[in-house]
Design an enzyme around this catalytic site. Structure first.
Site, PDB file in Angstrom:
ATOM      1  N   CYS A 113       0.989  -1.168  -0.010  1.00  0.00           N
ATOM      2  CA  CYS A 113       0.134   0.146  -0.025  1.00  0.00           C
ATOM      3  C   CYS A 113       0.797   1.108  -0.069  1.00  0.00           C
ATOM      4  O   CYS A 113       0.155   2.435  -0.163  1.00  0.00           O
ATOM      5  CB  CYS A 113      -0.893   0.010   1.431  1.00  0.00           C
ATOM      6  SG  CYS A 113      -1.839  -1.711   1.337  1.00  0.00           S
ATOM      7  N   HIS A 247      -3.365   6.685   2.443  1.00  0.00           N
ATOM      8  CA  HIS A 247      -3.737   5.195   1.973  1.00  0.00           C
ATOM      9  C   HIS A 247      -5.050   5.155   2.519  1.00  0.00           C
ATOM     10  O   HIS A 247      -5.410   5.212   3.771  1.00  0.00           O
ATOM     11  CB  HIS A 247      -2.951   4.118   2.394  1.00  0.00           C
ATOM     12  CG  HIS A 247      -3.328   2.930   2.145  1.00  0.00           C
ATOM     13  ND1 HIS A 247      -3.759   2.316   1.135  1.00  0.00           N
ATOM     14  CD2 HIS A 247      -3.672   1.863   3.281  1.00  0.00           C
ATOM     15  CE1 HIS A 247      -4.285   1.054   0.938  1.00  0.00           C
ATOM     16  NE2 HIS A 247      -4.160   0.600   2.351  1.00  0.00           N
ATOM     17  N   ASN A 277     -10.496  -0.471   0.067  1.00  0.00           N
ATOM     18  CA  ASN A 277      -8.874  -0.456   0.030  1.00  0.00           C
ATOM     19  C   ASN A 277      -8.328  -0.904  -1.214  1.00  0.00           C
ATOM     20  O   ASN A 277      -8.313  -2.375  -1.356  1.00  0.00           O
ATOM     21  CB  ASN A 277      -8.313  -1.446   1.372  1.00  0.00           C
ATOM     22  CG  ASN A 277      -6.942  -1.330   1.340  1.00  0.00           C
ATOM     23  OD1 ASN A 277      -6.016  -0.826   0.658  1.00  0.00           O
ATOM     24  ND2 ASN A 277      -6.714  -1.909   2.731  1.00  0.00           N
TER      25      ASN A 277
HETATM   26  N1  ACO Z   1     -18.892  -9.020   9.119  1.00  0.00           N
HETATM   27  C1  ACO Z   1     -19.496  -8.909  10.416  1.00  0.00           C
HETATM   28  N2  ACO Z   1     -18.736  -9.407  11.485  1.00  0.00           N
HETATM   29  C2  ACO Z   1     -17.320  -9.500  11.326  1.00  0.00           C
HETATM   30  C3  ACO Z   1     -16.780  -9.310   9.940  1.00  0.00           C
HETATM   31  C4  ACO Z   1     -17.678  -8.952   8.763  1.00  0.00           C
HETATM   32  N3  ACO Z   1     -17.293  -8.500   7.834  1.00  0.00           N
HETATM   33  N4  ACO Z   1     -15.475  -9.338  10.027  1.00  0.00           N
HETATM   34  C5  ACO Z   1     -15.342  -9.892  11.531  1.00  0.00           C
HETATM   35  N5  ACO Z   1     -16.448  -9.942  11.939  1.00  0.00           N
HETATM   36  C6  ACO Z   1     -16.751 -10.069  13.587  1.00  0.00           C
HETATM   37  C7  ACO Z   1     -15.479 -11.136  14.262  1.00  0.00           C
HETATM   38  O1  ACO Z   1     -15.707 -12.529  13.676  1.00  0.00           O
HETATM   39  C8  ACO Z   1     -15.401 -10.842  15.351  1.00  0.00           C
HETATM   40  O2  ACO Z   1     -16.590 -11.464  16.366  1.00  0.00           O
HETATM   41  P1  ACO Z   1     -16.329 -12.096  17.369  1.00  0.00           P
HETATM   42  O3  ACO Z   1     -16.245 -10.855  18.414  1.00  0.00           O
HETATM   43  O4  ACO Z   1     -18.016 -13.024  17.671  1.00  0.00           O
HETATM   44  O5  ACO Z   1     -15.230 -13.080  17.368  1.00  0.00           O
HETATM   45  C9  ACO Z   1     -16.086  -9.319  15.472  1.00  0.00           C
HETATM   46  O6  ACO Z   1     -16.387  -9.065  14.212  1.00  0.00           O
HETATM   47  C10 ACO Z   1     -14.839  -8.314  15.895  1.00  0.00           C
HETATM   48  O7  ACO Z   1     -13.678  -8.745  14.824  1.00  0.00           O
HETATM   49  P2  ACO Z   1     -12.423  -7.938  14.757  1.00  0.00           P
HETATM   50  O8  ACO Z   1     -11.456  -8.396  13.703  1.00  0.00           O
HETATM   51  O9  ACO Z   1     -11.876  -7.783  16.353  1.00  0.00           O
HETATM   52  O10 ACO Z   1     -13.032  -6.550  14.270  1.00  0.00           O
HETATM   53  P3  ACO Z   1     -12.447  -5.174  14.575  1.00  0.00           P
HETATM   54  O11 ACO Z   1     -13.600  -4.565  15.070  1.00  0.00           O
HETATM   55  O12 ACO Z   1     -11.204  -5.131  15.136  1.00  0.00           O
HETATM   56  O13 ACO Z   1     -12.330  -4.506  13.224  1.00  0.00           O
HETATM   57  C11 ACO Z   1     -10.813  -4.169  11.212  1.00  0.00           C
HETATM   58  C12 ACO Z   1     -11.601  -5.267  11.982  1.00  0.00           C
HETATM   59  C13 ACO Z   1     -11.899  -3.104  10.759  1.00  0.00           C
HETATM   60  C14 ACO Z   1     -10.194  -4.729  10.203  1.00  0.00           C
HETATM   61  C15 ACO Z   1     -10.021  -3.555  12.176  1.00  0.00           C
HETATM   62  O14 ACO Z   1      -9.127  -4.516  12.686  1.00  0.00           O
HETATM   63  C16 ACO Z   1      -9.104  -2.557  11.479  1.00  0.00           C
HETATM   64  O15 ACO Z   1      -9.484  -1.284  11.556  1.00  0.00           O
HETATM   65  N6  ACO Z   1      -7.801  -2.680  11.396  1.00  0.00           N
HETATM   66  C17 ACO Z   1      -6.996  -1.752  10.623  1.00  0.00           C
HETATM   67  C18 ACO Z   1      -6.393  -2.484   9.372  1.00  0.00           C
HETATM   68  C19 ACO Z   1      -7.166  -2.260   8.202  1.00  0.00           C
HETATM   69  O16 ACO Z   1      -7.947  -1.905   7.899  1.00  0.00           O
HETATM   70  N7  ACO Z   1      -6.459  -3.077   7.446  1.00  0.00           N
HETATM   71  C20 ACO Z   1      -6.802  -3.328   6.103  1.00  0.00           C
HETATM   72  C21 ACO Z   1      -5.593  -3.481   5.375  1.00  0.00           C
HETATM   73  S1  ACO Z   1      -4.119  -3.231   5.904  1.00  0.00           S
HETATM   74  C22 ACO Z   1      -3.396  -1.936   4.894  1.00  0.00           C
HETATM   75  O17 ACO Z   1      -4.222  -1.469   4.162  1.00  0.00           O
HETATM   76  C23 ACO Z   1      -2.463  -1.265   5.452  1.00  0.00           C
END
Ligand code: ACO
Length: 322
Positions: A113, A247, A277
């Site tokens: 990225c 990004h 993304n």
């Molecule tokens: N729909 C519904 N529920 C979901 C989904 C979905 N698409 N994906 C995960 N869940 C559920 C999980 O199973 C989990 O359920 P559980 O608590 O029963 O186990 C719950 O939601 C929470 O999951 P987390 O992975 O902890 O979700 P989080 O709130 O952390 O959000 C996210 C995930 C948005 C990716 C977050 O970690 C984040 O913002 N990360 C930043 C990094 C990023 O966006 N990376 C993208 C690529 S990297 C880059 O480009 C540099």
């Protein structure tokens, strides 16, 4: 006389098929509410019968059409991608053939990225060394790297390509840049493992080749290393910044970055709502969208900061005048 690179045109190509969050929820246990509230993404575009070289070639044709340059005047083509059609030939060589840029040398770079910022930095050094015109593109078909049964990654990414024409001029337009990598944290975000299958290779455990990430680790990396880098570039520069083009991974990252750096949120442009993304394509898509919308105008000396961050880990910030 010294010469420097200047962005003289922006362009893009987005594949036709739009996939909304609601469309994903038809075959995946997810919802528009979950995706939008956590990421700011409402839809993305996904290829149906195209590959990365097709998207990048169409983005390059868009650049030629808008800039009115003829392909034989292009000296080099750099494509930033982590989703090439092949390991060889490079996407950039496929673009060179597709647009008939018969005098250009062409190569890809892989910095996930951060790829577009890295490629722009390399391209500008090409111009400083004497070449006159280059095309720099970020293009991806991330949809082919996703495990579509994994809702935690499949909802985040999209396909697209965009880029710029970089031309020689006498004024320095890139005012500051700062590029970094930390390979020791590369395991936080991986995709496309290539299995060794020679008769001499002792097979170890199976390794996934789907895109996998530790979302929390990536979020924390952005808020620590990337925020620090932006702050350092801002502090070293005597210039105010009109707009920040980060990004486009996640709107919560952008919101938190603005708060952490104590910068006005309205200076941070976004387009992940429409495209998700798109890795190396996300910054040039955002740039072209802002130019098309009239928020940014080339040649006006507006100051923009481009910041990429992602797999590698890699990150990079560039301050430039338009
Ligand atoms: N729909 C519904 N529920 C979901 C989904 C979905 N698409 N994906 C995960 N869940 C559920 C999980 O199973 C989990 O359920 P559980 O608590 O029963 O186990 C719950 O939601 C929470 O999951 P987390 O992975 O902890 O979700 P989080 O709130 O952390 O959000 C996210 C995930 C948005 C990716 C977050 O970690 C984040 O913002 N990360 C930043 C990094 C990023 O966006 N990376 C993208 C690529 S990297 C880059 O480009 C540099």
């Amino acid at each position: 006389m010294s010469q420097y690179g200047k962005i003289t045109c922006t362009g893009k190509y987005i594949p036709k098929k739009q996939v909304t969050n609601d469309a994903l929820s038809q075959f995946m246990d997810t919802s528009d509410e979950w995706i939008n509230s956590r990421t700011g993404i409402r839809s993305r575009h996904v290829v149906t019968d195209e590959n990365t070289s097709d998207l990048c070639t169409k983005a390059a044709l868009n650049l030629l059409e808008k800039s009115k340059l003829t392909p034989e005047t292009i000296d080099f083509i750099i494509v930033a991608t982590i989703t090439p059609d092949y390991q060889m030939p490079s996407v950039a060589c496929q673009v060179q053939a597709g647009i008939k840029a018969i005098n250009a040398f062409a190569f890809d770079i892989s910095a996930a990225c951060s790829g577009f910022v890295y490629a722009l930095s390399i391209g500008e050094k090409m111009i400083r060394s004497g070449y006159n015109k280059g095309i720099i593109i970020g293009g991806e078909t991330l949809s082919k790297t996703l495990d579509w049964d994994d809702r935690s990654t499949a909802v985040l990414f999209g396909d697209g390509a965009a880029g710029v024409v970089l031309e020689a001029n006498e004024t320095q337009h890139i005012l500051a840049e700062s590029l970094h990598s930390d390979g020791s944290r590369g395991g936080s975000l991986t995709s496309g493992f290539i299995q060794n299958n020679s008769p001499f290779y002792e097979k170890k455990e199976e390794q996934s080749n789907w895109l996998e990430m530790n979302g929390r680790a990536i979020f924390d990396f952005a808020m620590s290393d990337v925020a620090k880098d932006i702050r350092e570039v801002l502090d070293k520069s005597e210039h105010d910044v009109d707009y920040f083009l980060l990004h486009q991974a996640n709107i919560r990252m952008i919101d938190k970055m603005a708060r952490k750096l104590k910068l006005p949120r309205e200076k941070f442009l976004t387009s992940m709502e429409k495209y998700g993304n798109t890795s190396a394509a996300s910054i040039p898509i955002l740039l072209d969208e802002a130019v098309e919308a009239g928020t940014l105008t080339l040649g006006t000396q507006q100051r923009v900061m481009l910041t990429g961050f992602g797999g590698g880990l890699t990150w990079g910030t560039m301050l430039l005048t338009l």
